[in-house]
Design a protein around this motif. Structure first.
Motif, short mmCIF file in Angstrom:
data_model
loop_
_atom_site.label_atom_id
_atom_site.label_comp_id
_atom_site.label_asym_id
_atom_site.label_seq_id
_atom_site.Cartn_x
_atom_site.Cartn_y
_atom_site.Cartn_z
N TYR A 120 -119.65 28.78 -61.34
CA TYR A 120 -119.54 27.87 -60.21
C TYR A 120 -118.21 27.11 -60.24
O TYR A 120 -117.82 26.58 -61.29
CB TYR A 120 -120.71 26.89 -60.19
CG TYR A 120 -120.88 26.23 -58.84
CD1 TYR A 120 -121.61 26.88 -57.85
CD2 TYR A 120 -120.30 25.01 -58.56
CE1 TYR A 120 -121.76 26.31 -56.59
CE2 TYR A 120 -120.44 24.43 -57.31
CZ TYR A 120 -121.17 25.09 -56.33
OH TYR A 120 -121.30 24.52 -55.08
N LEU A 148 -117.95 33.70 -57.03
CA LEU A 148 -118.21 32.38 -56.46
C LEU A 148 -116.90 31.73 -56.00
O LEU A 148 -116.30 30.91 -56.69
CB LEU A 148 -118.92 31.50 -57.49
CG LEU A 148 -120.37 31.90 -57.78
CD1 LEU A 148 -120.93 31.11 -58.94
CD2 LEU A 148 -121.24 31.71 -56.54
N LEU A 175 -118.57 29.17 -50.09
CA LEU A 175 -119.75 29.58 -50.81
C LEU A 175 -120.92 29.81 -49.84
O LEU A 175 -120.98 29.21 -48.78
CB LEU A 175 -120.13 28.51 -51.83
CG LEU A 175 -119.12 28.34 -52.97
CD1 LEU A 175 -119.44 27.07 -53.76
CD2 LEU A 175 -119.12 29.55 -53.88
N TYR A 235 -128.34 35.21 -51.09
CA TYR A 235 -127.13 34.65 -51.70
C TYR A 235 -126.26 35.77 -52.28
O TYR A 235 -125.05 35.82 -52.07
CB TYR A 235 -127.54 33.66 -52.79
CG TYR A 235 -126.48 32.65 -53.16
CD1 TYR A 235 -126.48 31.38 -52.58
CD2 TYR A 235 -125.51 32.93 -54.12
CE1 TYR A 235 -125.53 30.43 -52.92
CE2 TYR A 235 -124.55 31.99 -54.47
CZ TYR A 235 -124.57 30.74 -53.87
OH TYR A 235 -123.61 29.81 -54.22
N LEU A 272 -122.41 37.06 -51.25
CA LEU A 272 -121.32 37.13 -52.24
C LEU A 272 -120.67 38.51 -52.23
O LEU A 272 -119.44 38.63 -52.24
CB LEU A 272 -121.85 36.83 -53.64
CG LEU A 272 -122.29 35.40 -53.94
CD1 LEU A 272 -122.87 35.32 -55.35
CD2 LEU A 272 -121.13 34.42 -53.80
N ASP A 325 -123.35 22.95 -50.79
CA ASP A 325 -122.96 24.17 -51.51
C ASP A 325 -123.70 24.26 -52.84
O ASP A 325 -124.24 25.32 -53.20
CB ASP A 325 -121.45 24.18 -51.76
CG ASP A 325 -120.64 24.51 -50.52
OD1 ASP A 325 -121.23 25.01 -49.54
OD2 ASP A 325 -119.42 24.27 -50.54
N HIS A 340 -126.86 26.76 -54.07
CA HIS A 340 -126.69 27.57 -55.29
C HIS A 340 -127.88 27.40 -56.23
O HIS A 340 -128.45 28.39 -56.73
CB HIS A 340 -125.39 27.16 -55.97
CG HIS A 340 -125.07 27.92 -57.21
ND1 HIS A 340 -125.44 27.48 -58.46
CD2 HIS A 340 -124.41 29.09 -57.41
CE1 HIS A 340 -125.02 28.34 -59.37
NE2 HIS A 340 -124.40 29.33 -58.77
#
Length: 270
Positions: free
Chosen positions: A14, A39, A43, A52, A56, A183, A187
């Motif tokens: 992160y 990452l 994001l 998620y 990515l 963000d 996560h």
């Protein structure tokens, strides 16, 4: 230039300032590894592990060959399994550094720390991380994220006005604060809703000397866990961690870390 046959490693670390070392400080690129950090801004604002991971990977440039490994640090660890699953094909190696599973206590403590940073004690507030919120986090994570970010925005604006900020400052500061928190919260929530059990491939777990075992992926097809003689702050720049990753990737160890040197144990799978 990287060799076209160099192993590709995708990392989940992160962004933002922290005192602990970062995955890129292992210097794997100096040992014939192509490293790509997933990452990066912007994001994802997704609340399930699968969604998620898909977002990515949507920004990933074409790779010259199959991904050899997914490496993840701390709270990002559960997302490594979703990324690996989304790639399809033979399961890549998963490398976890001081992995941590996102718990209810993790989320609530982080939210209340944000309030404390604004000078707001959580006691007496209309607290959206109350008793019923744990069920909401499990059953309707998007609603949960919306509730926390909405309440933080309201409290931040009120605190900034009380501190004497004008409306332009209130808007700019609150937008920045809430955006960064959203963000991070997405996560955490996505990691909480990631699938980590039943992984058929190999998992290498590298932990610092005082780390608490996370129990993530105990039922993996093959698993190796090494506790290294360094603290959390140095784990991702330690010679032992670098050697263990290179060993798991089938790449030559550095001279100081050859088996039997006494500095780095060999990776032993079970």
């Amino acid at each position: 230039m990287h060799r076209t046959d160099a192993p590709v490693v995708l990392t989940l670390d992160y962004p933002g300032f922290r005192k602990e070392a970062r995955i890129d400080e292992l210097g794997l690129d100096r040992h014939g590894v192509r490293v790509h950090e997933l990452l990066r801004a912007p994001l994802p604002r997704a609340v399930s592990g699968a969604a998620y991971a898909a977002r990515l990977l949507a920004g990933l440039p074409p790779q010259p060959g199959p991904v050899a490994a997914i490496a993840a640090y701390c709270a990002s660890a559960p997302l490594a399994f979703e990324v690996a699953a989304a790639l399809g094909g033979p399961p890549p190696l998963i490398v976890l550094f001081d992995p941590e599973a996102t718990t209810w206590d993790t989320v609530t403590a982080d939210y209340r720390a944000r309030l404390a940073g604004l000078g707001i004690p959580p006691d007496g507030q209309a607290d959206p991380v109350g008793d019923r919120a744990a069920t909401t986090l499990a059953d309707d994570p998007q609603r949960f994220v919306d509730a926390l970010t909405g309440e933080l925005a309201r409290l931040a604006r009120a605190a900034l006005r009380e501190a004497g900020a004008d409306e332009a400052e209130v808007t700019a500061s609150a937008t920045h604060l809430v955006g960064a928190y959203t963000d991070w919260l997405c996560h955490l929530v996505a990691a909480r809703h990631a699938r980590t059990s039943g992984w058929p491939g190999e998992v290498l777990c590298l932990t610092s000397a005082d780390a608490v075992p996370s129990g993530i992926a105990r039922d993996a097809g093959r698993r190796a866990e090494l506790r290294l003689p360094c603290d959390r702050f140095e784990l991702l720049r330690s010679e032992e961690a670098r050697a263990a990753v290179l060993d798991a990737l089938g790449l030559p160890r550095e001279p100081y870390a050859q088996e039997g040197s006494g500095r780095c144990p060999s990776v032993s799978w079970s």
